[in-house]
Design a protein around this motif. Structure first.
Motif, PDB file in Angstrom:
ATOM      1  N   GLY A 148       0.837  -1.206   0.000  1.00 44.05           N
ATOM      2  CA  GLY A 148       0.000   0.000   0.000  1.00 44.05           C
ATOM      3  C   GLY A 148       0.867   1.250   0.000  1.00 44.05           C
ATOM      4  N   ALA A 195      -4.400  -4.931   2.749  1.00 45.33           N
ATOM      5  CA  ALA A 195      -3.717  -3.635   2.579  1.00 45.33           C
ATOM      6  C   ALA A 195      -4.429  -2.727   1.572  1.00 45.33           C
ATOM      7  CB  ALA A 195      -2.267  -3.866   2.165  1.00 45.33           C
ATOM      8  N   CYS A 196      -5.026  -3.322   0.513  1.00 48.37           N
ATOM      9  CA  CYS A 196      -5.683  -2.526  -0.539  1.00 48.37           C
ATOM     10  C   CYS A 196      -6.778  -1.614   0.021  1.00 48.37           C
ATOM     11  CB  CYS A 196      -6.319  -3.446  -1.583  1.00 48.37           C
ATOM     12  SG  CYS A 196      -5.163  -4.546  -2.362  1.00 48.37           S
ATOM     13  N   CYS A 199      -5.229   1.658   0.715  1.00 49.08           N
ATOM     14  CA  CYS A 199      -4.310   2.148  -0.317  1.00 49.08           C
ATOM     15  C   CYS A 199      -5.102   2.936  -1.358  1.00 49.08           C
ATOM     16  CB  CYS A 199      -3.600   0.961  -0.970  1.00 49.08           C
ATOM     17  SG  CYS A 199      -2.604   1.441  -2.387  1.00 49.08           S
ATOM     18  N   ARG A 238      -4.217   4.118  -4.169  1.00 44.82           N
ATOM     19  CA  ARG A 238      -3.701   4.070  -5.542  1.00 44.82           C
ATOM     20  C   ARG A 238      -4.802   3.773  -6.559  1.00 44.82           C
ATOM     21  NH1 ARG A 238       1.449   0.506  -7.465  1.00 44.82           N
ATOM     22  NH2 ARG A 238       0.901   0.453  -9.652  1.00 44.82           N
ATOM     23  N   CYS A 263      -4.937   0.146 -10.209  1.00 40.75           N
ATOM     24  CA  CYS A 263      -4.034  -0.949  -9.844  1.00 40.75           C
ATOM     25  C   CYS A 263      -4.702  -2.254 -10.251  1.00 40.75           C
ATOM     26  CB  CYS A 263      -3.759  -0.940  -8.339  1.00 40.75           C
ATOM     27  SG  CYS A 263      -2.806  -2.386  -7.840  1.00 40.75           S
ATOM     28  N   ASN A 312      -3.975  -5.154  -9.470  1.00 41.09           N
ATOM     29  CA  ASN A 312      -3.956  -6.190  -8.428  1.00 41.09           C
ATOM     30  C   ASN A 312      -4.821  -5.873  -7.214  1.00 41.09           C
ATOM     31  OD1 ASN A 312      -2.124  -7.689  -9.951  1.00 41.09           O
ATOM     32  ND2 ASN A 312      -0.442  -6.398  -9.226  1.00 41.09           N
ATOM     33  N   ARG A 313      -5.590  -4.794  -7.286  1.00 38.99           N
ATOM     34  CA  ARG A 313      -6.424  -4.417  -6.138  1.00 38.99           C
ATOM     35  C   ARG A 313      -7.349  -5.571  -5.739  1.00 38.99           C
ATOM     36  NH1 ARG A 313      -7.872  -0.293  -3.175  1.00 38.99           N
ATOM     37  NH2 ARG A 313      -6.646   1.264  -4.296  1.00 38.99           N
TER      38      ARG A 313
END
Ligand code: SF4
Length: 229
Positions: free
Chosen positions: A147, A199-200, A203, A205, A208, A210-211
């Motif tokens: 993250g 963690a996502c 995060c 971001r 992404c 891979n979320r």
């Protein structure tokens, strides 16, 4: 300390095509690609069960005499709890092949890289279920640097590497900037927690591939949900 020299993973073309970011590859000869990659992948893992002997804010003391500093571990682990520290890798063979391929075909190199991500995901899923069986419950995964890196800093890799010494057992080393070599490696703490941690969720971001969970805002320690609302 336990070492799995050959993590048993199945690589399946159909499953790979469900992997984030690779749906566009439908129609390519994925089975052949996976077969080639299989020969270059060496999935290995090292892990150790340790006990939490003290929690002081963001400092988690372990029975090995080491301390892990992390806001999220400090908030979610409990005194006396057994957790697993781990490093898992697929080795460097596929990575080397992907960088050679990049000279001729960026797409081909990208495909190899994605198979590497998929294989690493499978190897860590195997380790996770192995640990869940040993700890008798579903575990959350805490990885240094994941993250924003604010909840569990990348510098904490040094503590994990001091305890596990993975360069000796599975050939994974740490750069001065705390990145793992081979790059297709993962490390962290697996622990049974009262609340699932991904963690996502914390995060922000955008875009992404891979979320795993939608962003839900800042992380608040257990018991502080009322203030968070
Ligand atoms: S959203 Fe992406 S970058 Fe953020 S923690 Fe999840 S996988 Fe990592």
């Amino acid at each position: 300390m336990e070492v799995i020299d050959r993590v048993p993973i199945e690589l399946d073309a159909g499953e790979f095509l469900q992997f984030p970011g690779v749906r566009s590859l439908k129609g390519q000869d994925i089975s052949q690609l996976i077969e080639k990659c299989r020969q270059l992948i060496e999935p290995k893992a090292v892990f150790k069960f340790v006990k939490v002997v003290g929690i002081y804010g963001d400092e988690v003391h372990l029975d090995t005499g080491h301390k892990l500093r992390s806001v999220v571990l400090g908030g979610m682990l409990e005194h006396g709890q057994k957790v697993a520290l781990y490093v898992v890798t697929i080795g460097s063979g596929l990575e080397r092949k992907a960088s050679k391929e990049a000279k001729d075909s960026i797409l081909r190199s990208w495909m190899l890289d994605k198979v590497g991500d998929y294989a690493l995901d499978e190897a860590s899923a195997y380790l996770k279920s192995y640990v869940e069986e040993a700890l008798n419950g579903g575990v959350s995964v805490f990885s240094p640097g994941s993250g924003t890196g604010k909840l569990f800093g990348i510098d904490q890799q040094k503590v994990l590497f001091q305890i596990l010494n993975p360069s000796e057992s599975i050939g994974v080393s740490l750069t001065p900037g705390c990145m793992m070599v081979p790059r297709k490696s993962l490390s962290g703490v697996l622990a049974v927690t009262r609340r699932d941690y991904v963690a996502c969720q914390y995060c922000p971001r955008e875009r992404c591939d891979n979320r795993r969970k939608p962003f839900s805002g800042e992380h608040y320690p257990l018991g502080c949900e009322a203030e968070a609302d």
